[in-house]
Design a protein around this motif. Structure first.
Motif, short mmCIF file in Angstrom:
data_model
loop_
_atom_site.label_atom_id
_atom_site.label_comp_id
_atom_site.label_asym_id
_atom_site.label_seq_id
_atom_site.Cartn_x
_atom_site.Cartn_y
_atom_site.Cartn_z
N ASN A 33 -9.25 2.91 -4.08
CA ASN A 33 -9.11 4.37 -4.18
C ASN A 33 -8.43 4.77 -5.48
O ASN A 33 -8.84 5.73 -6.15
N ARG A 43 -16.94 -1.53 -0.75
CA ARG A 43 -16.82 -0.59 -1.87
C ARG A 43 -16.02 -1.25 -2.99
O ARG A 43 -14.89 -1.70 -2.76
N LYS A 52 -5.87 -3.57 -0.76
CA LYS A 52 -7.18 -3.53 -1.44
C LYS A 52 -7.79 -2.14 -1.35
O LYS A 52 -8.33 -1.61 -2.33
N GLU A 53 -7.71 -1.55 -0.16
CA GLU A 53 -8.24 -0.20 0.04
C GLU A 53 -7.54 0.79 -0.90
O GLU A 53 -8.18 1.63 -1.55
N SER A 54 -6.21 0.67 -0.99
CA SER A 54 -5.43 1.57 -1.86
C SER A 54 -5.81 1.39 -3.33
O SER A 54 -5.91 2.37 -4.08
N GLN A 109 -5.11 -3.28 3.52
CA GLN A 109 -4.73 -1.90 3.17
C GLN A 109 -4.45 -1.78 1.67
O GLN A 109 -4.76 -0.76 1.06
N SER A 130 0.80 -1.23 0.00
CA SER A 130 0.00 0.00 0.00
C SER A 130 0.84 1.29 0.00
O SER A 130 0.45 2.25 -0.67
N SER A 157 -13.20 -3.27 -1.13
CA SER A 157 -12.68 -3.01 0.21
C SER A 157 -13.80 -2.42 1.05
O SER A 157 -14.40 -1.40 0.66
N ARG A 158 -14.10 -3.08 2.14
CA ARG A 158 -15.16 -2.61 3.06
C ARG A 158 -16.46 -2.30 2.33
O ARG A 158 -17.09 -1.25 2.52
#
Length: 437
Positions: free
Chosen positions: A331, A367, A326-328, A324, A289, A364-365
């Motif tokens: 985004n 989304r 996946k979140e990145s 983290q 990330s 991620s979460r």
């Protein structure tokens, strides 16, 4: 030209039919057209109820035959259907020949596949391009009915509701128009790669041949540098302890200069990589990330289509910050950037395949990523056992870069960003342009 193939079921001497493949050279036409049609007073074909009409479009070929090029959806239980608008390349519709016949057949859908023929009409691209007008209201004619019934007029009408032409732009149109592709290289310096002094290490400092990391970097880098106008690449490392204090970093400059991590061409990146191997201590964990967020910060500042960012991560595939990362990626999917991951070594790459998102869009979460921006390839699939590294590395580079143009175009299209016109060709001083009068 035509290719004729006999079909058999694996029984010697038993012929089960023939498949004929016909080919025609495609015209150099990059337009697509969005069209919508409606029907009016079509013949009733169903005993209980009305009809379930759909349209079948045929392109005429050079030899006078017809080939299906589009089918609309079925509109249930109506004699006055309005079909959804559809988009089709002009090459598929008429191969760029605006006067070539386009035949349209109207059917009533039946569950068992024996669809009832309602009628047909013919048109051309030039005719359709007039748009919604009296010229584009077509009588649907059933030749059998016309031959039998003297008072037969038609089996209803089909009307063109809209006609919108769109010129298909390509990845190269943007490059020619001045969009810059910015590549960043990130290399995995975690301890799971093995001690660089040992021949078993993926980072082995072999004086006689390139290690797996260097081979992957050189193969991909020599292709991507052709798309990078200034040939200057930011090169990062992650997962190592840095001198002099031994702090762990997941985002350090390979050339040792965090203010200016740029290396000149791929050879410069390779040189910085070898220097880093001599000075840093491989450690961990393997966090993706930070380098993704590093490139995303730059991509977030340039959203006008003038620049697009590509992050090349070379790793042994053991990832520590999956959530983290996946979140990145989720985004970053809304930014002008793509991520290429080349996996080196013998590890299982399940996590990398999941990040690729070809089968299941990454989330991620709760989304989901707006688009697929990750391309993963395992380096081991490209090692040629016969020793032909040139061929195998060319294949690696091709597959690594395969998804970048489509990922790039999906970003530009969803943002409505058109390519800038290409600048006029350079004319040396003293060579005035000649114009014919």
């Amino acid at each position: 030209s035509a290719l004729c193939c006999d079909v058999d079921r694996g029984i010697p001497g038993k012929k089960c039919g023939t498949i004929i493949v016909k080919a025609e050279e495609l015209g150099n036409c990059r337009e697509s057209v969005m069209m919508q049609f409606c029907g009016n007073k079509l013949d009733k074909k169903d005993f209980f109820g009305k009809s379930d009409p759909f349209l079948v479009f045929y392109r005429s070929n050079e030899d006078g035959t017809f080939t299906i090029c589009h089918k609309t959806e079925v509109v249930k239980n109506t004699l006055n259907p309005v079909w959804q608008a559809f988009k089709i390349p002009v090459r598929a519709l008429c191969n760029g020949d605006y006067d070539r016949t386009i035949k349209v057949e109207v059917y009533d859908w039946d569950r068992d596949g024996s669809h009832d023929f309602i009628g047909e009409f013919s048109t051309s691209y030039r005719e359709l391009s007039r748009g919604q007008s009296q010229f584009n209201v077509y009588e649907v004619i059933n030749p059998k009915k016309k031959g039998k019934k003297k008072k037969y007029l038609n089996s209803g009408t089909v009307t063109l509701l809209s006609f919108l032409v769109d010129v298909e732009v390509t990845f190269l149109d943007y490059i020619k128009g001045g969009t810059q592709i910015n590549f960043t290289v990130a290399i995995d310096f975690t301890a799971s790669n093995g001690n660089p002094a040992q021949p078993t290490s993926l980072h082995y400092m072999n004086p006689y041949q390139l290690n797996a990391y260097a081979m992957a970097l050189k193969a991909v880098g020599e292709i991507i540098q052709d798309y990078d106008s200034d040939k200057m690449f930011p090169a990062l490392g992650f997962g190592a302890k840095l001198p002099p204090d031994g702090r762990v970093s997941h985002e350090f400059a390979l050339n040792g200069n965090p203010q200016n991590p740029y290396c000149n061409c791929i050879d410069g990146v390779l040189e910085a990589y070898y220097q880093s191997l001599k000075s840093v201590h491989l450690y961990g964990p393997t966090n993706f990330s930070p380098v993704i967020n590093h490139v995303a910060r730059y991509a977030a500042s340039v959203k006008d289509g003038s620049q697009y960012f590509v992050l090349l991560i070379i790793t042994d595939g053991v990832i520590s910050d999956m959530a983290q990362t996946k979140e990145s990626i989720v985004n970053a999917a809304s930014l002008p950037m793509s991520i290429i991951i080349v996996g080196v070594g013998p590890a299982e790459f399940d996590a990398m395949i999941e990040l690729d998102g070809d089968e299941v869009r990454i989330s991620s979460r709760g989304r989901y990523a707006e688009r697929d921006i990750v391309q993963f390839v395992p380096f081991r699939d490209y090692i040629d056992r016969t020793g032909n590294h040139i061929l195998s590395m060319a294949r690696l580079a091709k597959d690594v870069l395969a998804e970048i143009p489509d990922q790039f175009l999906s970003y530009m299209r969803t943002r409505g960003i058109k390519p800038s016109p290409a600048p006029p060709p350079y004319t040396p001083p003293g060579h005035p342009l000649q114009t014919q009068i």
